[in-house]
Enzyme design. Structure first.
Site, PDB file in Angstrom:
ATOM      1  N   LYS A  41       0.384  -1.277   0.278  1.00 54.31           N
ATOM      2  CA  LYS A  41      -0.137   0.155  -0.157  1.00 54.31           C
ATOM      3  C   LYS A  41       0.644   0.881   0.150  1.00 54.31           C
ATOM      4  O   LYS A  41       0.790   2.661  -0.858  1.00 54.31           O
ATOM      5  CB  LYS A  41      -0.888  -0.146   1.016  1.00 54.31           C
ATOM      6  CG  LYS A  41      -1.960  -0.857   1.509  1.00 54.31           C
ATOM      7  CD  LYS A  41      -2.743  -0.778   2.639  1.00 54.31           C
ATOM      8  CE  LYS A  41      -2.514  -1.306   3.571  1.00 54.31           C
ATOM      9  NZ  LYS A  41      -1.496  -2.486   3.771  1.00 54.31           N
ATOM     10  N   ARG A  59      -9.297   1.342   8.758  1.00 48.59           N
ATOM     11  CA  ARG A  59      -9.190   0.272   8.427  1.00 48.59           C
ATOM     12  C   ARG A  59      -9.979  -0.823   9.879  1.00 48.59           C
ATOM     13  O   ARG A  59      -9.442  -2.259   9.892  1.00 48.59           O
ATOM     14  CB  ARG A  59      -7.860   0.078   8.655  1.00 48.59           C
ATOM     15  CG  ARG A  59      -6.843  -0.037  10.017  1.00 48.59           C
ATOM     16  CD  ARG A  59      -5.938  -1.058  10.175  1.00 48.59           C
ATOM     17  NE  ARG A  59      -4.469  -0.083   9.634  1.00 48.59           N
ATOM     18  CZ  ARG A  59      -3.706  -0.481   9.286  1.00 48.59           C
ATOM     19  NH1 ARG A  59      -2.755  -1.929   9.799  1.00 48.59           N
ATOM     20  NH2 ARG A  59      -2.708   0.083   8.789  1.00 48.59           N
ATOM     21  N   ARG A  68      11.478  -7.700   5.174  1.00 54.20           N
ATOM     22  CA  ARG A  68      11.786  -5.592   5.373  1.00 54.20           C
ATOM     23  C   ARG A  68      12.999  -5.027   5.920  1.00 54.20           C
ATOM     24  O   ARG A  68      12.584  -5.610   6.727  1.00 54.20           O
ATOM     25  CB  ARG A  68      10.204  -5.643   5.605  1.00 54.20           C
ATOM     26  CG  ARG A  68      10.208  -3.734   5.487  1.00 54.20           C
ATOM     27  CD  ARG A  68       8.865  -3.324   5.358  1.00 54.20           C
ATOM     28  NE  ARG A  68       8.073  -3.884   6.321  1.00 54.20           N
ATOM     29  CZ  ARG A  68       6.749  -2.799   6.795  1.00 54.20           C
ATOM     30  NH1 ARG A  68       5.977  -2.461   5.294  1.00 54.20           N
ATOM     31  NH2 ARG A  68       6.465  -3.285   7.743  1.00 54.20           N
ATOM     32  N   ARG A  95      11.426  -3.103  11.615  1.00 52.21           N
ATOM     33  CA  ARG A  95      10.476  -2.297  12.451  1.00 52.21           C
ATOM     34  C   ARG A  95      10.350  -4.070  13.266  1.00 52.21           C
ATOM     35  O   ARG A  95      10.270  -5.129  13.174  1.00 52.21           O
ATOM     36  CB  ARG A  95       9.200  -2.416  11.278  1.00 52.21           C
ATOM     37  CG  ARG A  95       9.002  -1.155  11.120  1.00 52.21           C
ATOM     38  CD  ARG A  95       8.101  -0.735   9.590  1.00 52.21           C
ATOM     39  NE  ARG A  95       7.179  -1.353  10.435  1.00 52.21           N
ATOM     40  CZ  ARG A  95       5.572  -0.854   9.316  1.00 52.21           C
ATOM     41  NH1 ARG A  95       5.251  -0.710   8.049  1.00 52.21           N
ATOM     42  NH2 ARG A  95       4.376  -1.179   9.887  1.00 52.21           N
ATOM     43  N   ARG A 135      -0.985  -9.000  13.440  1.00 53.59           N
ATOM     44  CA  ARG A 135      -1.757  -8.468  12.423  1.00 53.59           C
ATOM     45  C   ARG A 135      -2.023  -8.714  11.108  1.00 53.59           C
ATOM     46  O   ARG A 135      -3.543  -8.027  10.719  1.00 53.59           O
ATOM     47  CB  ARG A 135       0.083  -7.217  11.261  1.00 53.59           C
ATOM     48  CG  ARG A 135       0.448  -6.443  12.727  1.00 53.59           C
ATOM     49  CD  ARG A 135       1.584  -6.149  12.055  1.00 53.59           C
ATOM     50  NE  ARG A 135       2.042  -5.197  10.985  1.00 53.59           N
ATOM     51  CZ  ARG A 135       3.519  -5.255  10.743  1.00 53.59           C
ATOM     52  NH1 ARG A 135       4.438  -5.939  10.747  1.00 53.59           N
ATOM     53  NH2 ARG A 135       3.813  -4.498   9.094  1.00 53.59           N
TER      54      ARG A 135
HETATM   55  P1  ADP Z   1       0.851  -2.691   8.131  1.00 55.72           P
HETATM   56  O1  ADP Z   1      -0.105  -2.243   7.320  1.00 55.72           O
HETATM   57  O2  ADP Z   1       1.558  -3.230   7.651  1.00 55.72           O
HETATM   58  O3  ADP Z   1       0.546  -2.940   9.446  1.00 55.72           O
HETATM   59  P2  ADP Z   1       1.346   0.156   9.037  1.00 55.72           P
HETATM   60  O4  ADP Z   1       2.620   0.659   9.215  1.00 55.72           O
HETATM   61  O5  ADP Z   1       0.356   0.191   8.352  1.00 55.72           O
HETATM   62  O6  ADP Z   1       1.552  -1.301   9.221  1.00 55.72           O
HETATM   63  O7  ADP Z   1       0.347   0.385  10.576  1.00 55.72           O
HETATM   64  C1  ADP Z   1       1.630  -0.652  11.902  1.00 55.72           C
HETATM   65  C2  ADP Z   1       1.042   0.014  12.851  1.00 55.72           C
HETATM   66  O8  ADP Z   1       0.514   1.283  13.246  1.00 55.72           O
HETATM   67  C3  ADP Z   1      -0.520  -1.446  13.153  1.00 55.72           C
HETATM   68  O9  ADP Z   1      -0.323  -2.797  13.521  1.00 55.72           O
HETATM   69  C4  ADP Z   1      -1.801  -0.586  13.937  1.00 55.72           C
HETATM   70  O10 ADP Z   1      -0.991  -0.701  14.906  1.00 55.72           O
HETATM   71  C5  ADP Z   1      -1.029   0.621  13.519  1.00 55.72           C
HETATM   72  N1  ADP Z   1      -2.284   0.714  12.883  1.00 55.72           N
HETATM   73  C6  ADP Z   1      -2.105   1.692  12.025  1.00 55.72           C
HETATM   74  N2  ADP Z   1      -3.340   2.438  11.268  1.00 55.72           N
HETATM   75  C7  ADP Z   1      -3.684   1.811  11.985  1.00 55.72           C
HETATM   76  C8  ADP Z   1      -4.983   3.089  11.984  1.00 55.72           C
HETATM   77  N3  ADP Z   1      -5.931   3.339  10.966  1.00 55.72           N
HETATM   78  N4  ADP Z   1      -5.964   2.555  13.623  1.00 55.72           N
HETATM   79  C9  ADP Z   1      -5.340   2.078  14.467  1.00 55.72           C
HETATM   80  N5  ADP Z   1      -4.461   1.518  14.704  1.00 55.72           N
HETATM   81  C10 ADP Z   1      -3.461   1.849  13.092  1.00 55.72           C
END
Ligand code: ADP
Length: 193
Positions: free
Chosen positions: A15, A90, A129, A162, A173
């Site tokens: 994404k 999400r 990654r 990460r 996740r």
């Molecule tokens: P990925 O989609 O690869 O898991 P992201 O960088 O998008 O990684 O998100 C990392 C973390 O940030 C998620 O595992 C969650 O803890 C938090 N997070 C991201 N977006 C949201 C959201 N919209 N609402 C709540 N927590 C979020």
């Protein structure tokens, strides 16, 4: 007219990569929810302190925090024509704010794009990654290795893993994605605008 693009897909589906490309083509800022949250942690703000353990475990942060962070980011001048959302909304509980502020707004167009990648491929991608500490560029030890191991090609910054790219957290996740985010696909399919 404002335009908001929502990217939906499991973690590791690319994404962020696609958001960056679309951002250049559409001249709209790419707002990565995860990146905005990690910035708060890096800057050690009070939000950052509260959400750090949640990100480390792969759990979602409370809605009021993510909503306030997104609202703050959208006030920047580059977002006057709209934005690309990567990682938000999400979960169904995040739709209320999204519907009220973006979907049901006059002179506003919303489009959602679904990126489909299998769980197995997500595991491969995320466990290899590496991310640049300085500029955030992404690499993969096999698929897209940096020229010098551990060093960013773009800015020379150190690459790190990460904390949520550990296999146990990747699984968490993924299960969060299937349980909480995948139901949004049906929601967006039912929209007519
Ligand atoms: P990925 O989609 O690869 O898991 P992201 O960088 O998008 O990684 O998100 C990392 C973390 O940030 C998620 O595992 C969650 O803890 C938090 N997070 C991201 N977006 C949201 C959201 N919209 N609402 C709540 N927590 C979020």
């Amino acid at each position: 007219m404002k335009f908001f693009l929502v990217l939906i897909g499991p973690p590791g589906s690319g994404k962020g990569t696609q958001a960056a490309k679309l951002s250049r083509w559409l001249r709209l800022p790419a707002l990565s929810a995860g990146e905005l949250l990690r910035q708060e942690i890096k800057s050690n703000t009070s939000w950052g302190q509260e959400i750090k353990p949640l990100l480390a475990k792969g759990e979602l942060v409370p809605n009021p925090i993510i909503e306030a962070i997104i609202a703050k980011r959208l006030q920047k001048e580059d977002a006057v024509r709209g934005a690309i959302f990567d990682g938000w909304p999400r979960a169904k509980t995040q739709l209320n704010y999204f519907v009220n502020n973006f979907l049901n707004r006059p002179q506003t167009k919303v489009l959602a794009i679904l990126i489909m990648v299998s769980d197995k491929e997500v595991m491969n991608r995320l466990s290899g990654r590496r991310v640049c500490l300085l500029c955030g560029a992404n690499y993969h030890i096999l698929y897209h290795p940096p020229q010098q191991p551990g060093i960013c090609d773009r800015c020379g910054g150190r690459l790190y893993i990460r904390p949520d790219d550990k296999p146990a957290v990747i699984k968490k996740r993924l299960s969060q994605y299937h349980e909480l985010t995948a139901p949004l696909i049906g929601f967006f399919r039912r929209q007519k605008n």
